[in-house]
Scaffold this motif. Sequence first.
Motif, PDB file in Angstrom:
ATOM      1  N   ALA A 245      41.009  37.165  24.675  1.00  0.00           N
ATOM      2  CA  ALA A 245      40.687  38.444  25.281  1.00  0.00           C
ATOM      3  C   ALA A 245      39.897  38.392  26.712  1.00  0.00           C
ATOM      4  O   ALA A 245      40.232  39.209  27.607  1.00  0.00           O
ATOM      5  CB  ALA A 245      39.528  38.948  24.171  1.00  0.00           C
ATOM      6  N   LEU A 246      39.204  37.437  26.833  1.00  0.00           N
ATOM      7  CA  LEU A 246      38.598  37.108  28.264  1.00  0.00           C
ATOM      8  C   LEU A 246      39.335  36.796  29.286  1.00  0.00           C
ATOM      9  O   LEU A 246      39.142  37.505  30.349  1.00  0.00           O
ATOM     10  CB  LEU A 246      37.238  36.280  28.148  1.00  0.00           C
ATOM     11  CG  LEU A 246      36.258  36.575  27.280  1.00  0.00           C
ATOM     12  CD1 LEU A 246      35.274  35.162  27.269  1.00  0.00           C
ATOM     13  CD2 LEU A 246      35.434  37.811  27.791  1.00  0.00           C
ATOM     14  N   ASP A 247      40.398  35.987  29.018  1.00  0.00           N
ATOM     15  CA  ASP A 247      41.382  35.572  29.890  1.00  0.00           C
ATOM     16  C   ASP A 247      42.292  36.779  30.251  1.00  0.00           C
ATOM     17  O   ASP A 247      42.662  37.110  31.362  1.00  0.00           O
ATOM     18  CB  ASP A 247      42.420  34.524  29.227  1.00  0.00           C
ATOM     19  CG  ASP A 247      41.698  33.288  29.129  1.00  0.00           C
ATOM     20  OD1 ASP A 247      40.555  32.908  29.643  1.00  0.00           O
ATOM     21  OD2 ASP A 247      42.234  32.277  28.381  1.00  0.00           O
ATOM     22  N   GLU A 248      42.741  37.565  29.290  1.00  0.00           N
ATOM     23  CA  GLU A 248      43.582  38.779  29.342  1.00  0.00           C
ATOM     24  C   GLU A 248      42.615  39.971  30.295  1.00  0.00           C
ATOM     25  O   GLU A 248      43.022  40.440  31.309  1.00  0.00           O
ATOM     26  CB  GLU A 248      43.705  39.650  28.008  1.00  0.00           C
ATOM     27  CG  GLU A 248      44.660  40.624  28.102  1.00  0.00           C
ATOM     28  CD  GLU A 248      45.870  40.469  28.663  1.00  0.00           C
ATOM     29  OE1 GLU A 248      46.862  41.658  28.815  1.00  0.00           O
ATOM     30  OE2 GLU A 248      46.433  39.412  28.551  1.00  0.00           O
ATOM     31  N   MET A 249      41.331  40.076  29.898  1.00  0.00           N
ATOM     32  CA  MET A 249      40.489  40.875  30.826  1.00  0.00           C
ATOM     33  C   MET A 249      40.771  40.425  32.314  1.00  0.00           C
ATOM     34  O   MET A 249      40.663  41.384  33.203  1.00  0.00           O
ATOM     35  CB  MET A 249      39.082  40.852  30.241  1.00  0.00           C
ATOM     36  CG  MET A 249      38.025  41.713  31.042  1.00  0.00           C
ATOM     37  SD  MET A 249      37.201  40.742  32.295  1.00  0.00           S
ATOM     38  CE  MET A 249      36.275  39.590  31.230  1.00  0.00           C
ATOM     39  N   ARG A 250      40.525  39.255  32.614  1.00  0.00           N
ATOM     40  CA  ARG A 250      40.506  38.614  33.952  1.00  0.00           C
ATOM     41  C   ARG A 250      41.844  38.768  34.751  1.00  0.00           C
ATOM     42  O   ARG A 250      41.852  38.921  35.897  1.00  0.00           O
ATOM     43  CB  ARG A 250      40.037  37.187  33.924  1.00  0.00           C
ATOM     44  CG  ARG A 250      38.397  37.159  33.647  1.00  0.00           C
ATOM     45  CD  ARG A 250      37.952  35.809  33.731  1.00  0.00           C
ATOM     46  NE  ARG A 250      36.250  35.689  33.344  1.00  0.00           N
ATOM     47  CZ  ARG A 250      35.817  35.167  32.153  1.00  0.00           C
ATOM     48  NH1 ARG A 250      36.787  34.361  31.292  1.00  0.00           N
ATOM     49  NH2 ARG A 250      34.692  35.320  32.067  1.00  0.00           N
ATOM     50  N   LYS A 251      42.807  38.532  33.900  1.00  0.00           N
ATOM     51  CA  LYS A 251      44.491  38.481  34.439  1.00  0.00           C
ATOM     52  C   LYS A 251      44.643  40.027  34.728  1.00  0.00           C
ATOM     53  O   LYS A 251      45.158  40.294  35.936  1.00  0.00           O
ATOM     54  CB  LYS A 251      45.288  37.969  33.355  1.00  0.00           C
ATOM     55  CG  LYS A 251      46.603  38.288  33.532  1.00  0.00           C
ATOM     56  CD  LYS A 251      47.687  37.932  32.468  1.00  0.00           C
ATOM     57  CE  LYS A 251      49.033  38.227  32.793  1.00  0.00           C
ATOM     58  NZ  LYS A 251      49.866  37.726  31.802  1.00  0.00           N
ATOM     59  N   ARG A 252      44.259  41.016  33.944  1.00  0.00           N
ATOM     60  CA  ARG A 252      44.430  42.426  34.285  1.00  0.00           C
ATOM     61  C   ARG A 252      43.539  43.147  35.275  1.00  0.00           C
ATOM     62  O   ARG A 252      43.945  43.960  35.982  1.00  0.00           O
ATOM     63  CB  ARG A 252      44.235  43.052  32.983  1.00  0.00           C
ATOM     64  CG  ARG A 252      45.526  42.616  31.848  1.00  0.00           C
ATOM     65  CD  ARG A 252      46.880  43.331  32.086  1.00  0.00           C
ATOM     66  NE  ARG A 252      47.724  42.985  30.918  1.00  0.00           N
ATOM     67  CZ  ARG A 252      48.684  43.646  30.549  1.00  0.00           C
ATOM     68  NH1 ARG A 252      49.243  44.601  31.413  1.00  0.00           N
ATOM     69  NH2 ARG A 252      49.717  42.900  29.504  1.00  0.00           N
ATOM     70  N   PHE A 253      42.319  42.815  35.093  1.00  0.00           N
ATOM     71  CA  PHE A 253      41.197  43.482  35.812  1.00  0.00           C
ATOM     72  C   PHE A 253      40.467  42.641  36.749  1.00  0.00           C
ATOM     73  O   PHE A 253      39.522  43.371  37.517  1.00  0.00           O
ATOM     74  CB  PHE A 253      40.422  44.272  34.814  1.00  0.00           C
ATOM     75  CG  PHE A 253      41.351  44.935  33.784  1.00  0.00           C
ATOM     76  CD1 PHE A 253      41.784  46.149  34.393  1.00  0.00           C
ATOM     77  CD2 PHE A 253      41.217  44.689  32.383  1.00  0.00           C
ATOM     78  CE1 PHE A 253      42.778  46.687  33.213  1.00  0.00           C
ATOM     79  CE2 PHE A 253      42.173  45.417  31.455  1.00  0.00           C
ATOM     80  CZ  PHE A 253      42.890  46.432  32.113  1.00  0.00           C
ATOM     81  N   GLY A 254      40.374  41.399  36.604  1.00  0.00           N
ATOM     82  CA  GLY A 254      39.700  40.679  37.718  1.00  0.00           C
ATOM     83  C   GLY A 254      38.256  40.108  37.269  1.00  0.00           C
ATOM     84  O   GLY A 254      37.885  38.929  37.252  1.00  0.00           O
ATOM     85  N   SER A 255      37.543  41.148  36.589  1.00  0.00           N
ATOM     86  CA  SER A 255      36.247  40.680  36.040  1.00  0.00           C
ATOM     87  C   SER A 255      35.743  42.030  35.073  1.00  0.00           C
ATOM     88  O   SER A 255      36.609  42.981  34.912  1.00  0.00           O
ATOM     89  CB  SER A 255      35.080  41.086  37.104  1.00  0.00           C
ATOM     90  OG  SER A 255      35.180  42.311  37.770  1.00  0.00           O
ATOM     91  N   ILE A 256      34.762  41.755  34.492  1.00  0.00           N
ATOM     92  CA  ILE A 256      34.186  42.556  33.439  1.00  0.00           C
ATOM     93  C   ILE A 256      33.835  44.057  33.915  1.00  0.00           C
ATOM     94  O   ILE A 256      34.289  45.155  33.341  1.00  0.00           O
ATOM     95  CB  ILE A 256      32.906  42.353  32.682  1.00  0.00           C
ATOM     96  CG1 ILE A 256      32.614  43.100  31.316  1.00  0.00           C
ATOM     97  CG2 ILE A 256      31.614  42.155  33.662  1.00  0.00           C
ATOM     98  CD1 ILE A 256      33.933  43.042  30.362  1.00  0.00           C
ATOM     99  N   GLU A 257      33.540  44.018  35.465  1.00  0.00           N
ATOM    100  CA  GLU A 257      33.154  45.335  36.027  1.00  0.00           C
ATOM    101  C   GLU A 257      34.624  46.120  36.385  1.00  0.00           C
ATOM    102  O   GLU A 257      34.858  47.284  36.178  1.00  0.00           O
ATOM    103  CB  GLU A 257      32.406  45.109  37.278  1.00  0.00           C
ATOM    104  CG  GLU A 257      31.030  44.754  36.897  1.00  0.00           C
ATOM    105  CD  GLU A 257      30.923  43.414  36.957  1.00  0.00           C
ATOM    106  OE1 GLU A 257      29.786  42.878  36.194  1.00  0.00           O
ATOM    107  OE2 GLU A 257      31.936  42.601  36.990  1.00  0.00           O
ATOM    108  N   GLY A 258      35.586  45.155  36.769  1.00  0.00           N
ATOM    109  CA  GLY A 258      36.957  45.644  36.717  1.00  0.00           C
ATOM    110  C   GLY A 258      37.552  46.224  35.640  1.00  0.00           C
ATOM    111  O   GLY A 258      38.132  47.451  35.710  1.00  0.00           O
ATOM    112  N   TYR A 259      37.341  45.565  34.529  1.00  0.00           N
ATOM    113  CA  TYR A 259      37.777  46.420  33.169  1.00  0.00           C
ATOM    114  C   TYR A 259      37.318  47.686  32.885  1.00  0.00           C
ATOM    115  O   TYR A 259      37.952  48.507  32.519  1.00  0.00           O
ATOM    116  CB  TYR A 259      37.451  45.191  31.941  1.00  0.00           C
ATOM    117  CG  TYR A 259      37.468  46.070  30.827  1.00  0.00           C
ATOM    118  CD1 TYR A 259      38.834  46.032  30.098  1.00  0.00           C
ATOM    119  CD2 TYR A 259      36.277  46.191  29.854  1.00  0.00           C
ATOM    120  CE1 TYR A 259      38.990  46.381  28.845  1.00  0.00           C
ATOM    121  CE2 TYR A 259      36.609  46.782  28.401  1.00  0.00           C
ATOM    122  CZ  TYR A 259      38.043  46.831  28.222  1.00  0.00           C
ATOM    123  OH  TYR A 259      37.865  47.273  26.909  1.00  0.00           O
TER     124      TYR A 259
END
Length: 282
Positions: A245-259
């Motif tokens: 999930a963390l890898d997908e978040m970073r791949k799609r949105f760059g960071s938790i703030e981007g998510y």
Amino acid sequence: MTDTVDRRIPLATVPNLRTLGGLPVAGGSVADGMLFRSATLGAVSEHDGAALVDLGIRRVVDFRTAGERRSAPDRLPAGVTGVDLDVLGDHARDLSASLAHLGMPGAEGRDITEEQLVAIRQQMTELLGDGRGVQILQDSNRLIVSSDSAIAAFRGFYEGLTAPDGYDPTLFHCTTGKDRTGWAAASFLLLVGADEETVMADYLQTNVDILPMIEPMLERAERNGVDSSLIRPVLTVHESMLQAALDEMRKRFGSIEGYFTTGLGLSDAQLAQLHDRFVTTG
């Protein structure tokens, strides 16, 4: 890092229940009595319902699919509002939405023939054997981050927490309280400044807290000739699942703030509200 065991709330009919209160974040800790996570509320006793009210819980967010809710509707005590946010609506047949009956022939009271049992055993081996079950749930955790229904559901969840009545103490859950619920907890904690060690410790705490729920399921599987070692890995959590999930978040949105901003569409003001409402500083 705070000892996660101290946050457990042992209620017999509310599995995998704990508070996020007290977990350390940058500059403080998660406020006590505001956010709780659990597994299904489909069999809550009157006594445990009263205990939820005594905890101050006034809103329950249900991340399950419509089918899961029909199968085991939440039993909420008076004065508690339910909110349905279907994370896997686009993927209602996903394994995460099917765990309650996984490998449980006859669980719904139907007679199962020996021929059907043999077929079920073979299907379970083909589906989950050789680590395939964990791989499926890694894929599921990616969907929980980025599918359209997941984005809509978690947007609704966080918009609710930043609404005028968002101060209402809230419990969120799915069926087993580990995948959809796990991402809700992890994303919140990361946003408000918890480190990944703290987030992972809370995530893995489920492997202890969920045991009273899954042990009868494993025993029933064994009685029906289904190898429980096939099922246990997908009824528990593994670091690789949250990492997916963390890898997908970073791949799609760059960071938790981007998510939260690009993915969920929340404003900077809403992100500040989440911190102000749910973090105790100092």
